[in-house]
Design a protein around this motif. Structure first.
Motif, PDB file in Angstrom:
ATOM      1  N   ASN A   1      -5.099 -10.620  -9.183  1.00  8.86           N
ATOM      2  CA  ASN A   1      -6.524 -10.781 -10.001  1.00  8.86           C
ATOM      3  C   ASN A   1      -6.659 -11.858 -10.856  1.00  8.86           C
TER       4      ASN A   1
ATOM      5  N   THR B   1      -1.725  -6.198  -6.105  1.00 11.36           N
ATOM      6  CA  THR B   1      -2.528  -5.586  -7.322  1.00 11.36           C
ATOM      7  C   THR B   1      -2.390  -7.436  -7.089  1.00 11.36           C
TER       8      THR B   1
ATOM      9  N   GLU C   1      -6.022  -2.992  -7.210  1.00  8.76           N
ATOM     10  CA  GLU C   1      -4.614  -2.959  -6.977  1.00  8.76           C
ATOM     11  C   GLU C   1      -4.505  -2.550  -5.210  1.00  8.76           C
TER      12      GLU C   1
ATOM     13  N   ASP D   1     -11.817  -3.963 -10.599  1.00 11.10           N
ATOM     14  CA  ASP D   1     -12.644  -3.752 -11.535  1.00 11.10           C
ATOM     15  C   ASP D   1     -13.369  -5.398 -11.505  1.00 11.10           C
ATOM     16  N   CYS D   2     -14.116  -5.136 -12.268  1.00  7.45           N
ATOM     17  CA  CYS D   2     -15.268  -6.759 -12.456  1.00  7.45           C
ATOM     18  C   CYS D   2     -15.550  -6.341 -13.596  1.00  7.45           C
TER      19      CYS D   2
ATOM     20  N   TYR E   1     -14.800 -11.636 -13.893  1.00  4.06           N
ATOM     21  CA  TYR E   1     -13.424 -11.315 -13.751  1.00  4.06           C
ATOM     22  C   TYR E   1     -13.457  -9.910 -12.994  1.00  4.06           C
ATOM     23  N   PHE E   2     -12.324 -10.269 -12.425  1.00  2.76           N
ATOM     24  CA  PHE E   2     -11.986  -9.840 -10.904  1.00  2.76           C
ATOM     25  C   PHE E   2     -10.598  -9.118 -10.715  1.00  2.76           C
ATOM     26  N   SER E   3     -10.360  -7.778 -10.195  1.00  6.71           N
ATOM     27  CA  SER E   3      -8.882  -7.317  -9.731  1.00  6.71           C
ATOM     28  C   SER E   3      -8.409  -6.595  -9.519  1.00  6.71           C
TER      29      SER E   3
ATOM     30  N   SER F   1     -10.170 -15.231 -11.136  1.00  6.96           N
ATOM     31  CA  SER F   1     -11.585 -15.749 -11.523  1.00  6.96           C
ATOM     32  C   SER F   1     -12.557 -16.824 -11.187  1.00  6.96           C
TER      33      SER F   1
END
Lengths: 138, 269
Positions: free
Chosen positions: A103, A101, A57, A39-40, A53-55, A105
């Motif tokens: 996350n 996971t 999993e 995700d970003c 922002y990024f995450s 930035s």
């Protein structure tokens, strides 16, 4: 017979083209056995501070999990993009972690009059190997 | 040997020996060439005509014979073209089905898009799915209660948290990703793990989910379309409701995943 073969060849090519991957801009298929999801997104403040922002999993516990590279780009027309800066995990430890996971930035001081995007190179590694995924953040 | 009634004329115009030769030559081949037979008979006719003058009836009959011969030849060629139309129609239908399969439409206008390796949501429901006025989150599992509390804290009251998971699972992680504005939790039982997460849906940068080379299918419950697919031995359910992108993944069976999803909408009497 020749025409029949030509028709078959044409429709086979058509089927191949329609079966090609359908995906959002900049997403390239590589990951499945290590990365469950990524995700970003980008946020630009009133002072033109660009925050990416990024995450990520993993499918299991990963010894390395995060973004190995982030490239910030800018554009005035949304069509032609130029590179602003590139961030490497080796220089920015906050881009890489471990576990199920992760996350984080990074920030870039932008300028007024531009729209920004970021190309993110995700990374996941455990004892069975390494996998990568790529995506654009808007 | 196919024969028109007018071919009787050609037969009578030839000597018995000449006819026998013509028929033997064509019928002895594996692929009788009726064009060649017609040509041979035409040559025979020409020879016969040189010997005597044909009556008008014989001339008409001969012309009809040649036309019939031509029709026989054309009709034998036509069957080669007949399969082409249904073949083309089938090919077009297959192409359309493949094109449609790349994007699926769920109830409420939710779309899913995928490639061989990735899945993500595109678009969002045209209408919000309201939380029932009498909705009360009830569960016997404290782990799920904690997840719901965080969801309410971050997103308000939402009907997105399951009320049931299989026995034996304990909460390994529970938290909020401030940067992504997401709630997540991992529950484990030995080597098995259930992953639950909720985040804001972003149309320009949707979340990407890895998947195996299978076509995701829709599992609809209570008017909500849940996209189901597998990845590396895990079953994943992804859906969007009220601007929230929801995900549940498990290493349990697909049926267990269905039960977990069903529990979100179970009415407690």
């Amino acid at each position: 017979m020749k025409k029949l073969l030509q028709h078959i060849a044409f429709f086979s090519a058509l089927v191949f083209i329609l079966s090609a991957p359908v995906s959002a801009i900049g997403i390239m298929p590589l990951a499945s056995s290590h990365i469950e999801s990524t995700d970003c997104h980008i946020a630009v403040s009133s002072s033109n501070l660009v925050t990416v922002y990024f995450s990520i999993e993993g499918t299991d516990f990963m010894s390395e999990l995060g973004a190995s590279m982030i490239r910030v780009q800018r554009s005035t027309d949304g069509i032609n993009w130029e590179i602003c800066d590139t961030y490497w995990a080796s220089d920015h430890p906050e881009m890489m972690g471990s576990g199920l996971t992760f996350n984080s930035s990074i920030t870039y001081q932008g300028q007024a009059g531009y729209q920004y995007r970021a190309f993110i190179y995700f990374h996941a590694k455990n004892s069975s190997g390494t996998r990568t995924a790529m995506a654009y953040a808007y | 040997m196919k024969r028109t009634h007018n071919s009787q004329w050609a037969l009578t115009a030839m000597t018995g020996e000449e006819l026998e030769q013509a028929l033997h030559r064509e019928l002895s081949s594996k692929k009788p060439n009726w064009d060649a037979a017609g040509q041979y008979l035409h040559e025979q006719h020409r020879r016969v005509r040189q010997q005597r003058e044909l009556t008008p009836e014989e001339q008409d009959a001969y012309r009809e014979f040649l036309q019939a011969q031509q029709q026989i030849t054309e009709s034998e060629k036509r069957p080669l073209r007949r399969p082409l139309r249904p073949l083309l129609a089938t090919a077009v239908a297959v192409c359309l089905l493949i094109a449609i399969a790349t994007v699926s439409l769920g109830t409420g206008g939710v779309y899913g898009s995928w490639s061989a390796d990735y899945f993500h949501l595109i678009g969002h429901p045209d209408a919000a799915v309201p939380v029932p006025a009498d909705y009360v989150f009830r569960t016997e599992r404290p782990e799920l209660q904690k997840i719901y509390a965080l969801v309410v804290q971050e997103f308000g009251e939402q009907r997105i948290v399951p009320t049931w998971i299989p026995e034996g699972y304990t909460q390994e992680e529970l938290g909020v990703w401030d940067l992504s504005h997401a709630v997540y939790s991992f529950l484990t039982s030995g080597d098995h793990r259930i992953s639950i997460s909720f985040t804001e849906y972003r149309e320009k940068s949707p979340r990407n989910y890895s998947k195996d080379n299978m076509i995701p299918f829709v599992y609809e419950v209570a008017g909500v379309s849940h996209y189901i697919f597998s990845n590396a031995g895990r079953w994943v359910a992804v859906w969007e409701v009220n601007g929230l992108e929801c995900k549940i993944s498990t290493s349990c069976s697909k049926e267990t995943l269905f039960c977990i999803v069903d529990s979100i909408y179970e009415e407690i009497e």
